[in-house]
Structures are given as C-alpha cells and as structure tokens.
Design a protein around this motif. Structure first.
Motif, PDB file in Angstrom:
ATOM      1  N   ALA A  25       0.814  -1.214   0.000  1.00 23.01           N
ATOM      2  CA  ALA A  25       0.000   0.000   0.000  1.00 23.01           C
ATOM      3  C   ALA A  25       0.850   1.268   0.000  1.00 23.01           C
ATOM      4  CB  ALA A  25      -0.927  -0.007   1.207  1.00 23.01           C
ATOM      5  N   PRO A  76       4.730   1.196  -4.104  1.00 24.85           N
ATOM      6  CA  PRO A  76       4.514   0.307  -5.246  1.00 24.85           C
ATOM      7  C   PRO A  76       5.765  -0.458  -5.653  1.00 24.85           C
ATOM      8  CG  PRO A  76       3.528   2.453  -5.646  1.00 24.85           C
ATOM      9  CD  PRO A  76       4.335   2.577  -4.394  1.00 24.85           C
ATOM     10  N   TYR A 100       7.994  -1.567 -11.957  1.00 23.20           N
ATOM     11  CA  TYR A 100       6.740  -1.032 -12.478  1.00 23.20           C
ATOM     12  C   TYR A 100       7.013   0.135 -13.422  1.00 23.20           C
ATOM     13  CZ  TYR A 100       7.038   2.832  -9.095  1.00 23.20           C
ATOM     14  OH  TYR A 100       7.426   3.930  -8.381  1.00 23.20           O
ATOM     15  N   PRO A 147       3.528   4.703 -11.441  1.00 25.41           N
ATOM     16  CA  PRO A 147       2.554   4.476 -10.364  1.00 25.41           C
ATOM     17  C   PRO A 147       1.167   4.155 -10.894  1.00 25.41           C
ATOM     18  CG  PRO A 147       3.908   6.396  -9.883  1.00 25.41           C
ATOM     19  CD  PRO A 147       4.227   5.997 -11.291  1.00 25.41           C
ATOM     20  N   ARG A 197      -1.002   0.884  -9.831  1.00 26.23           N
ATOM     21  CA  ARG A 197      -2.315   1.001  -9.208  1.00 26.23           C
ATOM     22  C   ARG A 197      -3.388   0.290 -10.029  1.00 26.23           C
ATOM     23  NH1 ARG A 197      -4.891   4.110  -5.202  1.00 26.23           N
ATOM     24  NH2 ARG A 197      -6.882   3.047  -4.943  1.00 26.23           N
ATOM     25  N   ARG A 198      -3.315   0.410 -11.341  1.00 24.98           N
ATOM     26  CA  ARG A 198      -4.305  -0.265 -12.191  1.00 24.98           C
ATOM     27  C   ARG A 198      -4.232  -1.776 -11.993  1.00 24.98           C
ATOM     28  NH1 ARG A 198      -6.639   0.425 -17.641  1.00 24.98           N
ATOM     29  NH2 ARG A 198      -5.343   2.241 -18.076  1.00 24.98           N
ATOM     30  N   ARG A 227      -3.007  -3.411  -9.421  1.00 25.57           N
ATOM     31  CA  ARG A 227      -3.441  -3.758  -8.071  1.00 25.57           C
ATOM     32  C   ARG A 227      -4.962  -3.752  -7.966  1.00 25.57           C
ATOM     33  NH1 ARG A 227      -2.005  -0.293  -2.750  1.00 25.57           N
ATOM     34  NH2 ARG A 227      -4.182   0.322  -2.866  1.00 25.57           N
ATOM     35  N   ASP A 228      -5.607  -2.782  -8.607  1.00 28.47           N
ATOM     36  CA  ASP A 228      -7.067  -2.728  -8.583  1.00 28.47           C
ATOM     37  C   ASP A 228      -7.676  -3.923  -9.311  1.00 28.47           C
ATOM     38  OD1 ASP A 228      -7.068  -0.462  -7.096  1.00 28.47           O
ATOM     39  OD2 ASP A 228      -7.776   0.879  -8.682  1.00 28.47           O
ATOM     40  N   TYR A 258      -7.334   5.714 -14.906  1.00 30.81           N
ATOM     41  CA  TYR A 258      -5.947   5.588 -15.336  1.00 30.81           C
ATOM     42  C   TYR A 258      -5.777   6.053 -16.782  1.00 30.81           C
ATOM     43  CZ  TYR A 258      -6.079   2.849 -11.133  1.00 30.81           C
ATOM     44  OH  TYR A 258      -6.286   2.453  -9.851  1.00 30.81           O
ATOM     45  N   TRP A 275      -7.634  13.508  -5.884  1.00 28.47           N
ATOM     46  CA  TRP A 275      -6.531  12.802  -6.538  1.00 28.47           C
ATOM     47  C   TRP A 275      -5.297  13.692  -6.721  1.00 28.47           C
ATOM     48  CZ3 TRP A 275      -5.965   7.754  -7.520  1.00 28.47           C
ATOM     49  CH2 TRP A 275      -7.081   6.960  -7.321  1.00 28.47           C
ATOM     50  N   ALA A 298      -2.145  11.840  -5.878  1.00 29.48           N
ATOM     51  CA  ALA A 298      -1.731  10.887  -6.907  1.00 29.48           C
ATOM     52  C   ALA A 298      -1.055  11.601  -8.066  1.00 29.48           C
ATOM     53  CB  ALA A 298      -2.940  10.095  -7.398  1.00 29.48           C
TER      54      ALA A 298
END
Length: 434
Positions: free
Chosen positions: A132, A135, A142, A145, A149-150, A152-153, A391, A412, A415
C-alpha cells in the motif's frame, strides 16, 4: 472489517415475503387484459377500470398502503459501493498476487483457444502494508505508479462474484421485500411506515436473482499467476465461470447488474461520492459497475451469455432462512446460503465462502437498512455519473489531463503529485516514464 455494522437490539419475529406482481397481464378482479393500470398507492394490484378497483377495495384495503418506489438506475451504485467494500476486505485476507513481489512485468499471451491471458510472475513474499505504501516494494520494475495502481485494482477486484452477489440479493430480499403495510406484520426491531420496492422507470421489479454464464469479447482478458519458486501457474477469474445479478420487471424487461467485470476488462467507472455515507469510511472515489438495460442494449453488443438463472425473490430455501430468528441465524442460515451457492455453481462451496457468506449478508442488510431508515436513496441522482477509467484519464500527466482529472473527481491531487515527481526523477536520470 465491516462486520461490526450489524446490530439487532431485539429478537426479530420471523419475516415473510409478500411477492410482488409477476406480470402486467390481467386485471386482478375480472382478468381482462385491456387498459391495465397499477394501483397508484401500492403498485401491487392491477385493474382494468375504476369499477374493478372499487369492487376489490374491501379486500385490498387491508394490505394497500403507500409504497416507496426506488428506481434501480439510481440505487444500483449504492449496491456497487457495498460490493467494492467486500472486494477490498476479501483481498486483505491474502490474494497470492498481493503478498508476493512481481518479477519483471505482466506478459500478454494468446492461448490455444484464442482467448487473451496476462501472466504475472510472483517472487518473494511482501507485506500488504508495503504494497500500500510503496509500489516499488511490490513491483520493483513497475513502468509508472499508474500502471501499478491499475494492476493492483484489477487483482483486488478479482473473483468472489457468486459469494458477493448472493449476499446482495439475500439482503435486498430481507430488507426491501419483507416490508409491508399490513398492520399484522409489523417488525419488532425497526419499522417502516410503508413498503419499499425496486422499480425501473416506474415499472415494478417482479423477480431478481443470480445468473451464471460467461462473458466474451475482444476486450475480455484473464489474469494468470506464475510462481517462480514452485514453477507452477494458477489461473485467476475465469470469464467462462461468471456470475451477475438480474432484475426482471413485470413488463418482462431483464436488466443485468455486473460489478465483477473490472478484472477481466477495465472500463468505465462511476463516481461514488453521492453514495458514500457516514458509516462507509473507505476511500472509494470511483467504482466499477455495469447495468445493462434497454437503453444500453440498443447501443452496445451483449458480452454476457446466460447458462442458468436462479431466483432469490422466489426461492423457498432463502425464505426458510428469513423465517428463522436471530439466535439460529449464523449456524443454520449459513448452511442454507452455502447450499444455495452450490446449487448455482454446481461445485462444493469452499470453507472460506461458508465462513464469509453469513457476515456478508449481515453487513449488507445493515447498510441497506440504514439507507432506507435515513432515506438516503432519495438524494441520489437519477443516473450515476460515468467516467472513463481513471488511469486512462490521467495518463500522460500533461497540463490538459491534470485539469480534466481535477474537474472530474476530487481527492486525486496527491496521486497526480506523485506522477509529476516521477516525471521529474525520470528527467533527472535520463529515463522515460510511461
């Protein structure tokens, strides 16, 4: 995680389900099929004329009463929000790809049957806290980010469709379809002044339950996980073993509610802000949900193929569960719910699902109950606000895309700041951020 929401100060009486009208086909008195109209007050009796309505009134007045009609197109985002919570809570139990380091990057392959598959290689263990916060601890290589995140979702929202949809349907039955204006059927622990029912464009819902089948299309892709230590591959959510909720109106229109597509095909999401209440503390800004109704049917090809349809509104086993008191709830009702799921899937219900189904039903009932008692649904917009996958909106982080993101959904900024910092680091080191 959310299981402390359920409370019942008194031992509730057994609940009964007064089934709604099943079809808009004949007068309740003379069975005429011409000029039919619903009782304007309750919406659960059908007449062809004022005369037939007056003739029926001495019998009908005992159960007739004002009905709160909740428009499904306005209410389904609230159900999607509950589903999103469950996906997050189940993922915390330990999805194999959320507690192992990702080696390299996902690899797209085409399987022998022509379907797409994304293979993710898993290495050493990593804690969920590290995942969390950083990343790079989970996915050292990766691309950005946003990519982390995409992915992980997609993994967090994977599977559990039958378990979660069963809990949603049973809770809808228990909290909406046991409400009545019958003075002899009042509930002990809480009480509505009148009944509550779901509708679609003022047309009552006659049935709802779970569909089993498959989803297919050019955008549908499956995840697979390769264990670099055990040298073995485990496949994720199967598009050929898919489950979603159906609703049928008394006019015969069938609507699909599918909140389990994101892992297979990331797409449009809806803004969760209008549906987040005080007791929902999770940081859900955008949530995936797909409602296929007559409007969508005209503009979008169907990706669902139905294999079976199992009603919850008319299910005798579920009715039996609602007739039990709170003391018997967890043990006996849990077994009934497990049997219900097994009947749909044709497979033995896992020990984990047997353990989770009753708390999931309890939590969903508590959240729907709080919504109805506080009439939160009345403040919902007629239609949810759908936006493209976040994203896609915030890549690349150009000035125009930053403005678009800030205009579409708040919260956001952090982010975006991380993305800009990544771009700065990339320019300093001479590497390019994607």
């Amino acid at each position: 995680m959310f299981f402390n929401l359920w409370s019942s100060p008194e031992e509730p009486k057994p609940e009964r389900v007064p089934l709604p009208l099943q079809a808009l086909d004949r007068c309740s008195v003379c069975e005429s099929q011409r000029k039919l109209r619903l009782c304007a007050n309750c919406g659960e009796r059908l007449y062809c004329s004022n005369r037939c309505q007056k003739v029926d009134w001495p019998t009908h007045k005992n159960v007739c009463g004002e009905t709160d009609r909740i428009e499904l197109r306005s209410f389904y985002p609230f159900l999607a929000l509950i589903i999103e919570q469950f996906h997050s809570s189940v993922a915390l139990e330990g999805h194999p790809a959320l507690n192992r380091v990702i080696v390299g990057g996902p690899k797209q392959i085409r399987q022998a049957n022509g379907t797409a598959c994304t293979v993710i290689s898993l290495g050493d263990p990593v804690s969920f806290d590290e995942l969390a916060k950083k990343p790079e601890a989970w996915w050292p290589r990766y691309p950005s980010p946003i990519d982390a995140r995409r992915l992980r979702d997609r993994i967090t929202r994977e599977g559990n469709a039958l378990l979660i949809n069963t809990a949603i349907c049973i809770a809808l039955l228990a909290e909406l379809y046991t409400t009545t204006s019958d003075a002899d059927a009042k509930r002990q622990d809480w009480q509505f002044h009148h009944r509550t029912r779901l509708t679609v464009r003022s047309c009552p819902i006659a049935d709802f339950g779970i569909m089993a089948g498959s989803v297919s299309g050019p955008s549908i892709g499956r995840l697979a996980y390769y264990d670099t230590q055990a040298k073995s591959t485990t496949y994720g959510q199967d598009p050929n073993d898919h489950y979603w909720i159906y609703f049928t109106t008394i006019r015969g229109e069938v609507l699909y509610l599918d909140c389990g597509l994101y892992t297979l095909s990331p797409g449009d999401v809806l803004k969760a802000d209008p549906y987040v209440a005080d007791h929902l503390t999770e940081r859900f800004t955008l949530i995936p949900a797909f409602l296929r109704d007559s409007v969508v049917r005209k503009t979008m090809a169907n990706i669902h193929t139905e294999r079976s349809r199992t009603s919850v509104l008319k299910n005798a086993e579920v009715f039996e569960a609602l007739m039990r008191n709170q003391r018997d709830f967890e043990r006996e009702n849990g077994a009934l719910y497990s049997q219900f799921m097994q009947g749909i899937s044709g497979k033995e219900t896992s020990a984990r699902d047997k353990r989770l189904i009753t708390p999931f039903v309890q939590v969903t009932r508590a959240q729907i109950r709080a919504n109805l008692l506080n009439a939160r649904w009345k403040a919902y917009p007629p239609e949810p606000t759908l936006v493209s996958d976040m994203y896609d909106l915030i890549r690349p982080p150009s000035s125009s895309s930053v403005k678009q993101v800030n205009a579409v959904f708040a919260g956001w900024q952090e982010a975006l700041k991380k993305i800009e910092e990544g771009e700065t680091r990339g320019r300093r080191t001479g590497t390019k951020q994607h």
